[in-house]
Write an enzyme that holds these catalytic residues in place. Structure first.
Site, mmCIF file in Angstrom:
data_model
loop_
_atom_site.group_PDB
_atom_site.id
_atom_site.type_symbol
_atom_site.label_atom_id
_atom_site.label_comp_id
_atom_site.label_asym_id
_atom_site.label_seq_id
_atom_site.Cartn_x
_atom_site.Cartn_y
_atom_site.Cartn_z
ATOM 1 N N GLU A 20 0.807 -1.235 0.000
ATOM 2 C CA GLU A 20 0.000 0.000 0.000
ATOM 3 C C GLU A 20 0.837 1.280 0.000
ATOM 4 O O GLU A 20 0.656 2.186 0.834
ATOM 5 C CB GLU A 20 -0.951 -0.036 1.202
ATOM 6 C CG GLU A 20 -1.884 -1.235 1.149
ATOM 7 C CD GLU A 20 -2.742 -1.417 2.382
ATOM 8 O OE1 GLU A 20 -2.891 -0.463 3.165
ATOM 9 O OE2 GLU A 20 -3.252 -2.530 2.587
ATOM 10 N N GLU A 54 -6.163 -10.621 -0.971
ATOM 11 C CA GLU A 54 -6.918 -10.393 0.270
ATOM 12 C C GLU A 54 -8.427 -10.353 -0.022
ATOM 13 O O GLU A 54 -9.149 -9.489 0.434
ATOM 14 C CB GLU A 54 -6.472 -9.082 0.932
ATOM 15 C CG GLU A 54 -4.980 -9.023 1.215
ATOM 16 C CD GLU A 54 -4.556 -7.768 1.933
ATOM 17 O OE1 GLU A 54 -5.427 -7.033 2.430
ATOM 18 O OE2 GLU A 54 -3.342 -7.509 2.033
HETATM 19 O O1 G3I Z 1 -2.811 -7.753 18.982
HETATM 20 C C1 G3I Z 1 -3.575 -6.687 19.575
HETATM 21 C C2 G3I Z 1 -4.135 -7.134 20.920
HETATM 22 O O2 G3I Z 1 -3.045 -7.370 21.814
HETATM 23 C C3 G3I Z 1 -5.065 -6.039 21.473
HETATM 24 O O3 G3I Z 1 -5.651 -6.498 22.683
HETATM 25 C C4 G3I Z 1 -6.157 -5.765 20.434
HETATM 26 C C5 G3I Z 1 -7.148 -4.701 20.886
HETATM 27 O O4 G3I Z 1 -6.533 -3.449 20.799
HETATM 28 O O5 G3I Z 1 -5.547 -5.298 19.201
HETATM 29 C C6 G3I Z 1 -4.730 -6.325 18.654
HETATM 30 O O6 G3I Z 1 -4.150 -5.829 17.458
HETATM 31 C C7 G3I Z 1 -5.099 -5.730 16.379
HETATM 32 C C8 G3I Z 1 -4.593 -6.633 15.247
HETATM 33 O O7 G3I Z 1 -5.440 -6.501 14.088
HETATM 34 C C9 G3I Z 1 -4.560 -8.102 15.652
HETATM 35 O O8 G3I Z 1 -5.865 -8.541 15.947
HETATM 36 C C10 G3I Z 1 -5.114 -4.285 15.895
HETATM 37 O O9 G3I Z 1 -5.701 -3.482 16.907
HETATM 38 C C11 G3I Z 1 -5.968 -4.187 14.636
HETATM 39 O O10 G3I Z 1 -5.873 -2.880 14.078
HETATM 40 C C12 G3I Z 1 -5.409 -5.154 13.579
HETATM 41 O O11 G3I Z 1 -6.259 -5.086 12.450
HETATM 42 C C13 G3I Z 1 -5.667 -5.663 11.266
HETATM 43 C C14 G3I Z 1 -5.534 -4.557 10.207
HETATM 44 O O12 G3I Z 1 -4.961 -5.150 9.029
HETATM 45 C C15 G3I Z 1 -4.673 -3.417 10.664
HETATM 46 O O13 G3I Z 1 -3.383 -3.769 10.569
HETATM 47 C C16 G3I Z 1 -6.622 -6.729 10.732
HETATM 48 O O14 G3I Z 1 -6.715 -7.818 11.642
HETATM 49 C C17 G3I Z 1 -6.128 -7.238 9.387
HETATM 50 O O15 G3I Z 1 -7.106 -8.079 8.784
HETATM 51 C C18 G3I Z 1 -5.871 -6.070 8.433
HETATM 52 O O16 G3I Z 1 -5.308 -6.576 7.281
HETATM 53 C C19 G3I Z 1 -4.916 -5.577 6.304
HETATM 54 C C20 G3I Z 1 -3.688 -6.077 5.598
HETATM 55 O O17 G3I Z 1 -2.672 -6.339 6.535
HETATM 56 C C21 G3I Z 1 -3.244 -5.094 4.538
HETATM 57 N N1 G3I Z 1 -4.326 -4.818 3.590
HETATM 58 C C22 G3I Z 1 -5.553 -4.349 4.231
HETATM 59 C C23 G3I Z 1 -6.028 -5.382 5.250
HETATM 60 C C24 G3I Z 1 -7.320 -4.928 5.883
HETATM 61 O O18 G3I Z 1 -7.116 -3.764 6.614
#
Ligand code: G3I
Length: 380
Positions: A168, A273
């Protein structure tokens, strides 16, 4: 006495029989409640001669703690992408300090389940470790950038089939996104990332990954990035079209045109994805920083998905796979962004706590009409 002992033997037999019956009823009740209807038909088997079929998997699933996914993943898919486990924020929390424990578990999970691996992702402006985001000095930032790629891609050399090297890096108009990487390292940072990855992972396929890069304007910017890497004499093997689309609005012609235009550059195309949004949202794409406020219409399908929408998403997925099949010589992989609806990131983005239905398996792991539509696309 004999009678008594017989009595006792009968009594204990009956007790054992009753407990077995209770257990059996409980299990059948659970199964009945969750109505798991496994299917012998598999996505990977149906498309085994066309392209890899994958899924993003979560830490919970790597740990075997998602009972719905435990059987589904090895049965239905032949490649996996770590949804979050290999992102920089999850691997390193301070300078030079890395914790690969979960990434190693993910790699072991894939090995044990005979799954190929797509690494995700080496360079992404989102989910950067805080210490890296705050580096001001350019030389120090470049040192982080270089060390991170070498350390992570080098560690898994030979155990990862492909990497999303850069994720991205483009704006919707096709210009380069003003990320800390662009601001500090300049416009060559993308080619630099691929060059470094190639040095430590010479046999791993190297991809550029983005969303909405099937759209003409962003596609043009993506093609410019790919050409710049190639003109620098640096290896790039493929481009990822993420495929976060909306039910009833899937841009089929843009997708097909993009597959053709990217393939014309001599690289592979992966759908990296894939999911199809069914809930109201006033923007498309997957910009994780975007949010929406919950209102009375935001979460319309709390209990179930209406048949009309179920049919539309099935139709959309079927049409997508007909396009993928038509261009299977150009497509390396189609990865869903999640195993089942209960796992999907779209349940919590851009509004937390919604009930979404973007994938092929429901929350109980049952195949949805969309699953059968994907299978039927092969047999038409
Ligand atoms: O691991 C922490 C946990 O310790 C904490 O308790 C919890 C609540 O705050 O958060 C957890 O981290 C979360 C993580 O996912 C793991 O579950 C983050 O807050 C959350 O923002 C993160 O979301 C991910 C998102 O990317 C942001 O990075 C999604 O699961 C994931 O599906 C999404 O995937 C992205 C690709 O990597 C790139 N392309 C877009 C796609 C969708 O956004």
């Amino acid at each position: 006495m004999v009678f008594n002992s017989t009595n006792k033997a009968t009594q204990s037999f009956m007790q054992r029989l009753c407990s077995l019956l209770i257990i059996a009823v409980f299990i059948s009740g659970c199964t009945g409640t969750r109505q798991i209807r496994s299917t012998t038909v598999s996505l990977k088997g149906t498309y085994k001669n066309d392209f890899l079929i994958g899924t993003a998997i979560s830490r919970q699933q790597v740990a075997g703690k998602d009972p719905v996914a435990v059987k589904l993943i090895p049965r239905q898919f032949n490649t996996v992408t770590p949804e979050n486990i290999m992102k920089a924020e999850e691997l390193t929390s301070s300078w030079g300090k890395y914790d690969f424990s979960w990434a190693d578990k993910f790699i072991d999970y894939a090995r044990v389940n005979h799954l190929q691996v797509n690494g995700h992702t080496l360079i992404w402006h989102s989910q950067m470790p805080a210490y890296a985001r705050h580096i001001q000095d350019v030389d120090s930032f470049r040192a982080f950038f270089t060390a991170h790629i070498r350390k992570v891609a080098g560690r898994y050399n030979g155990r990862v089939r492909s990497w999303d090297v850069v994720n991205e890096a483009l704006n919707e108009d096709g210009t380069l996104r003003r990320t800390p990487f662009l601001n500090k390292l300049g416009g060559n940072y993308i080619a630099d990332a691929f060059k470094l990855a190639n040095e430590v992972a010479p046999n791993t396929d190297l991809y550029y990954n983005d969303y909405n890069n099937e759209r003409p304007e962003k596609r043009a910017g993506c093609i410019a990035v790919i050409k710049k890497i190639q003109q620098a004499g640096v290896r790039i093997d493929g481009v990822g079209i993420q495929g976060h689309w909306h039910v009833g609005k899937v841009p089929f012609s843009d997708i097909e045109e993009s597959i053709l235009q990217y393939a014309a550059l001599g690289i592979k195309v992966a759908i990296t994805e894939l999911d199809i949004e069914v809930l109201p949202r006033n923007f498309t794409g997957a910009e994780v920083s975007q949010r929406m406020k919950m209102d009375a219409n935001s979460n319309p399908y709390v209990n179930s998905l209406p048949d009309t929408v179920q049919r539309q998403i099935a139709d959309d997925y079927g049409k997508l796979f007909k396009i993928f099949l038509k261009h299977k010589d150009k497509i390396s992989r189609v990865t869903f962004w999640g195993v089942h609806d209960g796992q999907s990131w779209l349940n919590d983005w851009p509004i937390p706590g919604r009930t979404n239905y973007p994938l092929l398996f429901d929350r109980n792991g049952n195949p949805k009409p969309a699953f059968y539509s994907v299978i039927a696309a092969k047999n038409k």
